[in-house]
Design a protein around this motif. Structure first.
Motif, PDB file in Angstrom:
ATOM      1  N   HIS A 161       0.830  -1.209   0.000  1.00  0.00           N
ATOM      2  CA  HIS A 161       0.000   0.000   0.000  1.00  0.00           C
ATOM      3  C   HIS A 161       0.861   1.255   0.000  1.00  0.00           C
ATOM      4  O   HIS A 161       0.569   2.223  -0.731  1.00  0.00           O
ATOM      5  CB  HIS A 161      -0.912  -0.004   1.227  1.00  0.00           C
ATOM      6  N   ALA A 162       1.902   1.263   0.812  1.00  0.00           N
ATOM      7  CA  ALA A 162       2.766   2.448   0.893  1.00  0.00           C
ATOM      8  C   ALA A 162       3.397   2.770  -0.457  1.00  0.00           C
ATOM      9  O   ALA A 162       3.443   3.934  -0.885  1.00  0.00           O
ATOM     10  CB  ALA A 162       3.844   2.231   1.954  1.00  0.00           C
ATOM     11  N   HIS A 163       3.871   1.744  -1.148  1.00  0.00           N
ATOM     12  CA  HIS A 163       4.491   1.965  -2.461  1.00  0.00           C
ATOM     13  C   HIS A 163       3.454   2.376  -3.500  1.00  0.00           C
ATOM     14  O   HIS A 163       3.718   3.264  -4.329  1.00  0.00           O
ATOM     15  CB  HIS A 163       5.235   0.707  -2.911  1.00  0.00           C
ATOM     16  N   ALA A 164       2.287   1.736  -3.472  1.00  0.00           N
ATOM     17  CA  ALA A 164       1.240   2.080  -4.435  1.00  0.00           C
ATOM     18  C   ALA A 164       0.795   3.525  -4.232  1.00  0.00           C
ATOM     19  O   ALA A 164       0.603   4.275  -5.200  1.00  0.00           O
ATOM     20  CB  ALA A 164       0.052   1.128  -4.290  1.00  0.00           C
ATOM     21  N   ARG A 165       0.633   3.905  -2.996  1.00  0.00           N
ATOM     22  CA  ARG A 165       0.176   5.271  -2.701  1.00  0.00           C
ATOM     23  C   ARG A 165       1.208   6.294  -3.142  1.00  0.00           C
ATOM     24  O   ARG A 165       0.855   7.333  -3.719  1.00  0.00           O
ATOM     25  CB  ARG A 165      -0.099   5.391  -1.207  1.00  0.00           C
ATOM     26  N   ARG A 166       2.465   6.026  -2.889  1.00  0.00           N
ATOM     27  CA  ARG A 166       3.512   6.985  -3.225  1.00  0.00           C
ATOM     28  C   ARG A 166       3.748   7.083  -4.728  1.00  0.00           C
ATOM     29  O   ARG A 166       3.975   8.163  -5.271  1.00  0.00           O
ATOM     30  CB  ARG A 166       4.817   6.612  -2.521  1.00  0.00           C
ATOM     31  N   LYS A 167       3.684   5.948  -5.412  1.00  0.00           N
ATOM     32  CA  LYS A 167       4.063   5.926  -6.824  1.00  0.00           C
ATOM     33  C   LYS A 167       2.909   6.194  -7.785  1.00  0.00           C
ATOM     34  O   LYS A 167       3.153   6.646  -8.911  1.00  0.00           O
ATOM     35  CB  LYS A 167       4.692   4.573  -7.162  1.00  0.00           C
ATOM     36  N   LEU A 168       1.686   5.923  -7.359  1.00  0.00           N
ATOM     37  CA  LEU A 168       0.574   5.981  -8.299  1.00  0.00           C
ATOM     38  C   LEU A 168      -0.395   7.114  -8.054  1.00  0.00           C
ATOM     39  O   LEU A 168      -1.193   7.445  -8.921  1.00  0.00           O
ATOM     40  CB  LEU A 168      -0.203   4.661  -8.285  1.00  0.00           C
ATOM     41  N   ILE A 169      -0.369   7.703  -6.864  1.00  0.00           N
ATOM     42  CA  ILE A 169      -1.292   8.795  -6.567  1.00  0.00           C
ATOM     43  C   ILE A 169      -0.588  10.123  -6.793  1.00  0.00           C
ATOM     44  O   ILE A 169       0.498  10.355  -6.288  1.00  0.00           O
ATOM     45  CB  ILE A 169      -1.804   8.710  -5.117  1.00  0.00           C
ATOM     46  N   ALA A 170      -1.230  10.973  -7.559  1.00  0.00           N
ATOM     47  CA  ALA A 170      -0.626  12.258  -7.912  1.00  0.00           C
ATOM     48  C   ALA A 170      -0.461  13.145  -6.694  1.00  0.00           C
ATOM     49  O   ALA A 170      -1.091  12.950  -5.656  1.00  0.00           O
ATOM     50  CB  ALA A 170      -1.506  12.977  -8.937  1.00  0.00           C
ATOM     51  N   GLY A 171       0.398  14.152  -6.822  1.00  0.00           N
ATOM     52  CA  GLY A 171       0.611  15.097  -5.740  1.00  0.00           C
ATOM     53  C   GLY A 171      -0.674  15.816  -5.365  1.00  0.00           C
ATOM     54  O   GLY A 171      -1.542  16.046  -6.196  1.00  0.00           O
ATOM     55  N   ARG A 172      -0.778  16.198  -4.105  1.00  0.00           N
ATOM     56  CA  ARG A 172      -2.001  16.815  -3.591  1.00  0.00           C
ATOM     57  C   ARG A 172      -1.672  18.239  -3.148  1.00  0.00           C
ATOM     58  O   ARG A 172      -1.574  18.510  -1.956  1.00  0.00           O
ATOM     59  CB  ARG A 172      -2.555  15.977  -2.434  1.00  0.00           C
ATOM     60  N   GLU A 173      -1.536  19.126  -4.108  1.00  0.00           N
ATOM     61  CA  GLU A 173      -1.236  20.506  -3.792  1.00  0.00           C
ATOM     62  C   GLU A 173      -2.271  21.418  -4.421  1.00  0.00           C
ATOM     63  O   GLU A 173      -2.757  21.173  -5.530  1.00  0.00           O
ATOM     64  CB  GLU A 173       0.158  20.899  -4.288  1.00  0.00           C
TER      65      GLU A 173
END
Length: 240
Positions: A161-173
């Motif tokens: 989950h940690a890797h999927a969240r970091r690599k696949l979810i776009a930045g939230r700015e």
């Protein structure tokens, strides 16, 4: 065991997309005599589709998503409601689950998915994802893998989950201001006209926690009202 887990972490680290992540988990699961897995993350915006990474049969994945089964799948409902891992299947563990949606379990069984071990993933704000290891039959090696390696499987789920969240979810700015996933989620529901109470019911947290996230978002964005924060979110050109 250490070598298997380290190989899994190495493969996750080198993966650059969903297919790479899927292959890393599939290889690790196979080493534990677990033939298939599924990772499903909860969408954080209204109307969005869940992210599903799996080596289940592609026809079942397509049918599951097109039918929006994640909205009433008893396994997902259980995973979002309780943080403890659990076994499921016909006559196994949470035996009442197939009775809730028998047609869903019967369809899954036709694709070779009859038994499973699900690891819910919750953070301090609530449920966010689940990883399931599944099998066609409740064979001795499946039971043994679950019984002997439950802790390792839980760690694998968390790392995945940690890797999927970091690599696949776009930045939230928003205009260069970083917001947390929950802050974005609460603002998006507010944009749909939902009250803090309604948002809390939808995403499984309390009204007070929703208000807390909205207050944080307003403070970060330098605005006084939720309407102003929603306007900033809507106007932002960032890919969030």
């Amino acid at each position: 065991m250490h070598r298997l887990f380290q190989n899994f972490i190495d493969h996750l680290s080198s993966a650059s997309d969903a297919a790479g992540l899927r292959d890393a988990m599939a290889d690790a699961a196979a080493a534990f005599d677990l033939s298939c897995f599924a990772y499903l993350s909860v969408p954080d915006q209204p109307g969005a589709s869940p992210r599903l990474i799996s080596n289940y049969p592609s026809a079942w994945i397509r049918h599951y998503l097109q039918s929006h089964y994640e909205r009433f799948d008893p396994i997902i409902i259980q995973a979002l409601s309780h943080p403890e891992p659990f076994e499921w299947g016909f006559g196994v563990g949470l035996s009442a689950l197939p009775k809730q949606r028998p047609e869903l379990f019967e369809e899954a069984a036709r694709f070779g998915i009859r038994y499973g071990y699900t690891v819910p993933i919750h953070d301090k704000y609530g449920p966010i994802a689940a990883v399931t290891f599944a099998a066609n039959e409740r064979r001795p090696q499946f039971e043994r893998s679950i019984n002997e390696h439950a802790r390792v499987l839980q760690l694998m789920a968390m790392y995945f989950h940690a890797h999927a969240r970091r690599k696949l979810i776009a930045g939230r700015e928003v205009d260069g201001v970083a917001l947390s996933p929950r802050e974005i989620q609460c603002l998006r529901w507010a944009a749909q006209g939902k009250s803090a109470w309604e948002t809390g019911r939808i995403i499984g947290i309390s009204r007070h926690t929703v208000a807390f996230h909205l207050d944080n978002a307003k403070a970060k964005l330098g605005v006084r009202s939720t309407i102003q924060a929603v306007a900033r979110l809507t106007a932002s050109k960032a890919n969030i």
